[in-house]
Design an enzyme around this catalytic site. Sequence first.
Site, PDB file in Angstrom:
ATOM      1  N   SER A 188      35.421  38.500  42.156  1.00 48.84           N
ATOM      2  CA  SER A 188      35.523  37.655  43.350  1.00 48.84           C
ATOM      3  C   SER A 188      36.551  38.210  44.318  1.00 48.84           C
ATOM      4  CB  SER A 188      35.880  36.202  42.966  1.00 48.84           C
ATOM      5  OG  SER A 188      37.252  36.091  42.649  1.00 48.84           O
ATOM      6  N   GLY A 189      36.627  37.582  45.485  1.00 52.23           N
ATOM      7  CA  GLY A 189      37.692  37.849  46.446  1.00 52.23           C
ATOM      8  C   GLY A 189      37.906  39.307  46.782  1.00 52.23           C
ATOM      9  N   ILE A 201      38.318  48.667  38.744  1.00 53.03           N
ATOM     10  CA  ILE A 201      38.955  47.576  39.513  1.00 53.03           C
ATOM     11  C   ILE A 201      39.000  46.340  38.633  1.00 53.03           C
ATOM     12  CG2 ILE A 201      38.872  46.149  41.601  1.00 53.03           C
ATOM     13  CD1 ILE A 201      37.165  48.300  42.914  1.00 53.03           C
ATOM     14  N   THR A 202      40.189  45.826  38.366  1.00 57.17           N
ATOM     15  CA  THR A 202      40.286  44.604  37.564  1.00 57.17           C
ATOM     16  C   THR A 202      40.041  43.392  38.471  1.00 57.17           C
ATOM     17  OG1 THR A 202      42.674  44.234  37.887  1.00 57.17           O
ATOM     18  CG2 THR A 202      42.034  45.683  36.069  1.00 57.17           C
ATOM     19  N   GLY A 203      39.429  42.362  37.903  1.00 55.77           N
ATOM     20  CA  GLY A 203      39.160  41.143  38.682  1.00 55.77           C
ATOM     21  C   GLY A 203      38.228  41.416  39.848  1.00 55.77           C
ATOM     22  N   ALA A 204      37.151  42.170  39.594  1.00 60.78           N
ATOM     23  CA  ALA A 204      36.227  42.522  40.682  1.00 60.78           C
ATOM     24  C   ALA A 204      35.104  41.499  40.823  1.00 60.78           C
ATOM     25  CB  ALA A 204      35.651  43.911  40.436  1.00 60.78           C
ATOM     26  N   TYR A 240      53.967  32.938  39.914  1.00 57.74           N
ATOM     27  CA  TYR A 240      53.054  33.886  40.572  1.00 57.74           C
ATOM     28  C   TYR A 240      53.846  34.896  41.410  1.00 57.74           C
ATOM     29  CZ  TYR A 240      49.812  35.648  44.124  1.00 57.74           C
ATOM     30  OH  TYR A 240      49.105  36.475  44.986  1.00 57.74           O
TER      31      TYR A 240
HETATM   32  P1  NDP Z   1      40.586  35.616  43.416  1.00 55.30           P
HETATM   33  O1  NDP Z   1      41.009  34.418  42.663  1.00 55.30           O
HETATM   34  O2  NDP Z   1      39.377  35.529  44.292  1.00 55.30           O
HETATM   35  O3  NDP Z   1      40.357  36.845  42.426  1.00 55.30           O
HETATM   36  C1  NDP Z   1      41.123  37.019  41.284  1.00 55.30           C
HETATM   37  C2  NDP Z   1      40.340  37.821  40.279  1.00 55.30           C
HETATM   38  O4  NDP Z   1      41.135  37.990  39.101  1.00 55.30           O
HETATM   39  C3  NDP Z   1      39.045  37.137  39.840  1.00 55.30           C
HETATM   40  O5  NDP Z   1      38.040  38.131  39.750  1.00 55.30           O
HETATM   41  C4  NDP Z   1      39.391  36.603  38.473  1.00 55.30           C
HETATM   42  O6  NDP Z   1      38.314  36.510  37.576  1.00 55.30           O
HETATM   43  C5  NDP Z   1      40.339  37.692  37.999  1.00 55.30           C
HETATM   44  N1  NDP Z   1      41.113  37.265  36.830  1.00 55.30           N
HETATM   45  C6  NDP Z   1      41.923  36.198  36.691  1.00 55.30           C
HETATM   46  N2  NDP Z   1      42.399  36.126  35.447  1.00 55.30           N
HETATM   47  C7  NDP Z   1      41.893  37.171  34.774  1.00 55.30           C
HETATM   48  C8  NDP Z   1      41.995  37.630  33.431  1.00 55.30           C
HETATM   49  N3  NDP Z   1      42.709  36.974  32.506  1.00 55.30           N
HETATM   50  N4  NDP Z   1      41.335  38.762  33.077  1.00 55.30           N
HETATM   51  C9  NDP Z   1      40.585  39.432  33.970  1.00 55.30           C
HETATM   52  N5  NDP Z   1      40.429  39.033  35.250  1.00 55.30           N
HETATM   53  C10 NDP Z   1      41.068  37.910  35.636  1.00 55.30           C
HETATM   54  O7  NDP Z   1      41.866  36.018  44.264  1.00 55.30           O
HETATM   55  P2  NDP Z   1      42.157  37.203  45.322  1.00 55.30           P
HETATM   56  O8  NDP Z   1      40.957  38.052  45.479  1.00 55.30           O
HETATM   57  O9  NDP Z   1      42.748  36.587  46.507  1.00 55.30           O
HETATM   58  O10 NDP Z   1      43.301  38.004  44.572  1.00 55.30           O
HETATM   59  C11 NDP Z   1      43.196  39.351  44.252  1.00 55.30           C
HETATM   60  C12 NDP Z   1      44.566  40.005  44.345  1.00 55.30           C
HETATM   61  O11 NDP Z   1      45.055  39.918  45.663  1.00 55.30           O
HETATM   62  C13 NDP Z   1      45.635  39.362  43.464  1.00 55.30           C
HETATM   63  O12 NDP Z   1      46.408  40.379  42.870  1.00 55.30           O
HETATM   64  C14 NDP Z   1      46.474  38.571  44.437  1.00 55.30           C
HETATM   65  O13 NDP Z   1      47.797  38.433  43.993  1.00 55.30           O
HETATM   66  C15 NDP Z   1      46.390  39.479  45.642  1.00 55.30           C
HETATM   67  N6  NDP Z   1      46.709  38.880  46.916  1.00 55.30           N
HETATM   68  C16 NDP Z   1      45.961  37.845  47.417  1.00 55.30           C
HETATM   69  C17 NDP Z   1      46.293  37.312  48.635  1.00 55.30           C
HETATM   70  C18 NDP Z   1      45.519  36.175  49.225  1.00 55.30           C
HETATM   71  O14 NDP Z   1      45.905  35.735  50.300  1.00 55.30           O
HETATM   72  N7  NDP Z   1      44.467  35.702  48.606  1.00 55.30           N
HETATM   73  C19 NDP Z   1      47.405  37.844  49.427  1.00 55.30           C
HETATM   74  C20 NDP Z   1      48.095  38.931  48.788  1.00 55.30           C
HETATM   75  C21 NDP Z   1      47.747  39.424  47.599  1.00 55.30           C
HETATM   76  P3  NDP Z   1      37.282  35.248  37.594  1.00 55.30           P
HETATM   77  O15 NDP Z   1      36.319  35.544  38.711  1.00 55.30           O
HETATM   78  O16 NDP Z   1      36.652  35.323  36.253  1.00 55.30           O
HETATM   79  O17 NDP Z   1      38.077  34.013  37.830  1.00 55.30           O
END
Ligand code: NDP
Length: 315
Positions: free
Chosen positions: A12-13, A7-10, A190
């Site tokens: 947070s969120g 899972i990429t970006g795991a 975005y």
């Molecule tokens: P968050 O900002 O909480 O999570 C984003 C994650 O991506 C973080 O873990 C962050 O890392 C990571 N990230 C950012 N840049 C990089 C990079 N260069 N390399 C590796 N990791 C990276 O946002 P969400 O959880 O809300 O978003 C997750 C997904 O859900 C996204 O694809 C978003 O488009 C999608 N989404 C979100 C919605 C919403 O309402 N929030 C609605 C629909 C879709 P770090 O912790 O280091 O910053």
Amino acid sequence: RKGSVIITGASSGLGLATAKALAETGKWHVIMACRDFLKAERAAKSAGMSKENYTIMHLDLASLDSVRQFVDSYKQSGRPLDVLVCNAAVYQPTAKEPSFTAEGFELSVGTNHLGHFLLSRLLLDDLKQSDYPSKRLIIVGSITGNTNTLAGNVPPKANLGDLRGLAGGLNGLNSSTMIDGGELDGAKAYKDSKVCNMLTMQEFHRRFHEETGITFASLYPGCIATSGLFREHIPLFRLLFPPFQKYITKGFVSEDEAGKRLAQVASDPSLTKSGVYWSWNKASASFENQLSQEASDQEKARKIWEVSEKLVGLA
Ligand code: NDP
């Protein structure tokens, strides 16, 4: 054996909530592919994930070298790959100036689309070789890239145009930083990147589903108004957006619930259909949703694939 899921970006969120949901079943080993190791370790601990269920590996999607290094280390680890979840994203709605990836691509499209495009292409063989009963490549989409919805019609709307900016490398020097060749707009960049994510999933499906049996799918998990995604928005927006989504649009979903939804798409035996974009109704039941015209344009999907191959050095 346990399934292996990246899972990429795991850290947070949505990504963290999904990692937790899958780890808790005891049936998955989760590879948390994150740019900030310490943050990911702290996040996993505070989510109560137990050590034997996850591994953190470094991945910065804003650097294609880092993507290649991640893939090499993964291959060397000898672990099989059963499911890949492309979840990480950046969102810079208030940016006045563009920022760039290591290779000089505008940051949102460079990270959300190009980084994941290279990652998925380089890991496709590993997915192919997996003997897991249901192997999947899941790319997180968004309603905001879908102009057939109310949310997708809030300006600035996604629009990839004729891809002239993308073809020029999104570098702000001899090309625009925006895919359609227009002026920098962080919120639009975005949304454009999310359209690329949804088109890429469909192009994978057309090219590889029959031959490999891999399920390619995308989803809109609901509006996770409390996630870190909105960290760069103005304070008033961050204050009002969650209640607005909860009480007015009723599109609000908690990080936990959204994580369960993505975990479902990644692993539920009933969601094996490929080429699909999943959404959930008010009773939290999944259904196959329709994509906007642009987000299901086959010709555009093919062009984005070809241009992206050149930009990431695959062609
Ligand atoms: P968050 O900002 O909480 O999570 C984003 C994650 O991506 C973080 O873990 C962050 O890392 C990571 N990230 C950012 N840049 C990089 C990079 N260069 N390399 C590796 N990791 C990276 O946002 P969400 O959880 O809300 O978003 C997750 C997904 O859900 C996204 O694809 C978003 O488009 C999608 N989404 C979100 C919605 C919403 O309402 N929030 C609605 C629909 C879709 P770090 O912790 O280091 O910053």
